[in-house]
Design a protein around this motif. Sequence first.
Motif, short mmCIF file in Angstrom:
data_model
loop_
_atom_site.label_atom_id
_atom_site.label_comp_id
_atom_site.label_asym_id
_atom_site.label_seq_id
_atom_site.Cartn_x
_atom_site.Cartn_y
_atom_site.Cartn_z
N GLU A 1 46.98 19.32 41.37
CA GLU A 1 48.17 19.75 42.10
C GLU A 1 49.02 20.70 41.26
O GLU A 1 49.67 21.60 41.79
CB GLU A 1 49.03 18.54 42.47
CG GLU A 1 48.49 17.68 43.58
CD GLU A 1 49.36 16.46 43.82
OE1 GLU A 1 50.55 16.50 43.41
OE2 GLU A 1 48.87 15.48 44.40
N GLU A 2 49.02 20.48 39.95
CA GLU A 2 49.95 21.17 39.05
C GLU A 2 49.31 22.28 38.22
O GLU A 2 50.01 23.20 37.77
CB GLU A 2 50.59 20.16 38.10
CG GLU A 2 51.31 19.00 38.77
CD GLU A 2 52.71 19.36 39.18
OE1 GLU A 2 53.17 20.47 38.84
OE2 GLU A 2 53.36 18.52 39.85
N LEU A 3 48.01 22.20 37.97
CA LEU A 3 47.36 23.12 37.06
C LEU A 3 46.20 23.84 37.75
O LEU A 3 45.62 23.32 38.71
CB LEU A 3 46.82 22.37 35.83
CG LEU A 3 47.83 21.59 34.99
CD1 LEU A 3 47.10 20.79 33.92
CD2 LEU A 3 48.86 22.52 34.36
N SER A 4 45.86 25.00 37.23
CA SER A 4 44.68 25.71 37.73
C SER A 4 43.43 25.07 37.15
O SER A 4 43.48 24.32 36.17
CB SER A 4 44.74 27.18 37.30
OG SER A 4 44.59 27.30 35.89
N ASP A 5 42.29 25.40 37.74
CA ASP A 5 41.02 24.89 37.21
C ASP A 5 40.83 25.33 35.76
O ASP A 5 40.33 24.57 34.93
CB ASP A 5 39.86 25.39 38.06
CG ASP A 5 39.74 24.66 39.40
OD1 ASP A 5 40.61 23.81 39.70
OD2 ASP A 5 38.79 24.94 40.13
N LYS A 6 41.22 26.56 35.47
CA LYS A 6 41.07 27.09 34.11
C LYS A 6 41.92 26.29 33.12
O LYS A 6 41.47 25.97 32.01
CB LYS A 6 41.45 28.57 34.07
CG LYS A 6 41.15 29.26 32.75
CD LYS A 6 41.42 30.75 32.86
CE LYS A 6 41.04 31.48 31.59
NZ LYS A 6 41.27 32.95 31.71
N GLU A 7 43.15 25.96 33.52
CA GLU A 7 44.02 25.18 32.64
C GLU A 7 43.46 23.78 32.41
O GLU A 7 43.53 23.24 31.30
CB GLU A 7 45.42 25.09 33.24
CG GLU A 7 46.19 26.40 33.17
CD GLU A 7 47.49 26.33 33.96
OE1 GLU A 7 48.52 26.79 33.44
OE2 GLU A 7 47.47 25.83 35.12
N ILE A 8 42.90 23.18 33.46
CA ILE A 8 42.32 21.85 33.31
C ILE A 8 41.11 21.89 32.39
O ILE A 8 40.92 21.00 31.54
CB ILE A 8 41.92 21.27 34.69
CG1 ILE A 8 43.17 21.04 35.54
CG2 ILE A 8 41.15 19.95 34.52
CD1 ILE A 8 42.87 20.66 36.98
N LEU A 9 40.30 22.93 32.51
CA LEU A 9 39.15 23.07 31.61
C LEU A 9 39.62 23.22 30.16
O LEU A 9 39.08 22.59 29.25
CB LEU A 9 38.29 24.27 32.00
CG LEU A 9 37.09 24.53 31.10
CD1 LEU A 9 36.12 23.35 31.12
CD2 LEU A 9 36.37 25.81 31.52
N GLN A 10 40.65 24.04 29.94
CA GLN A 10 41.18 24.22 28.60
C GLN A 10 41.74 22.91 28.04
O GLN A 10 41.50 22.56 26.88
CB GLN A 10 42.26 25.30 28.61
CG GLN A 10 41.72 26.70 28.87
CD GLN A 10 42.81 27.73 29.11
OE1 GLN A 10 43.98 27.40 29.29
NE2 GLN A 10 42.42 29.00 29.11
#
Length: 213
Positions: free
Chosen positions: A153-162
């Motif tokens: 809900e809060e982060l992009s997929d890229k941010e979650i991967l990072q």
Amino acid sequence: MPRLREIPRAEVTDEKILFFYDNLFAPDRDPAVDHGTATGSPGDWWTVFAQSPDVFRHAVRGFALYRNAELDPVLRELGQCRAGWARGSQFVFSQHCKQMRALGMSEERIESIPHWQTADCYSRLERAVLAYTDGLVLDGGRVPDAVFAILQEELSDKEILQLTYITCMYDMHATMARALRLEFDDHPEPVVEVAAPEGYGDRDISADLSGEG
């Protein structure tokens, strides 16, 4: 002392290792002998990892990857610090407490990392990051859908991967620091038998506890 030999400056030929020896210690210091960094750590992580220039370079590249990451550094540090605490690495935990302070985080938030579940000083997203970290470190990647849903809900997929990669990377470093007894993780195994009083002999404690003794 570390379980592996530290590499003295005189034996180092790799330019990358020499760069960090110079910048973290001083050009006229041998960090394998004259220990101590600006954070107060001995610095033997660097001198032990110098055993393998390839491993050293790979690790340093990992440290640098979040310079250009979209992930909020506060969330990154929450994951790293909690990973250190959860893995039982005083070194990783201590270093990232300092980094959270450098980012302006309050002492309450820093001090609440060990018991974040009962603290009310974190946002909904920050609590999800801390819960996610516990899933990665303590449960081997077993993360509840409800936790992951908040991240999405809060982060992009890229941010979650990072976030996932960096947190797991520091879980690895926490594990290695403990195994090799590096930095603040240089201490003997705390769980050892405490000797019985003199004269105890080979008494059967189970018989005592069951009332048969």
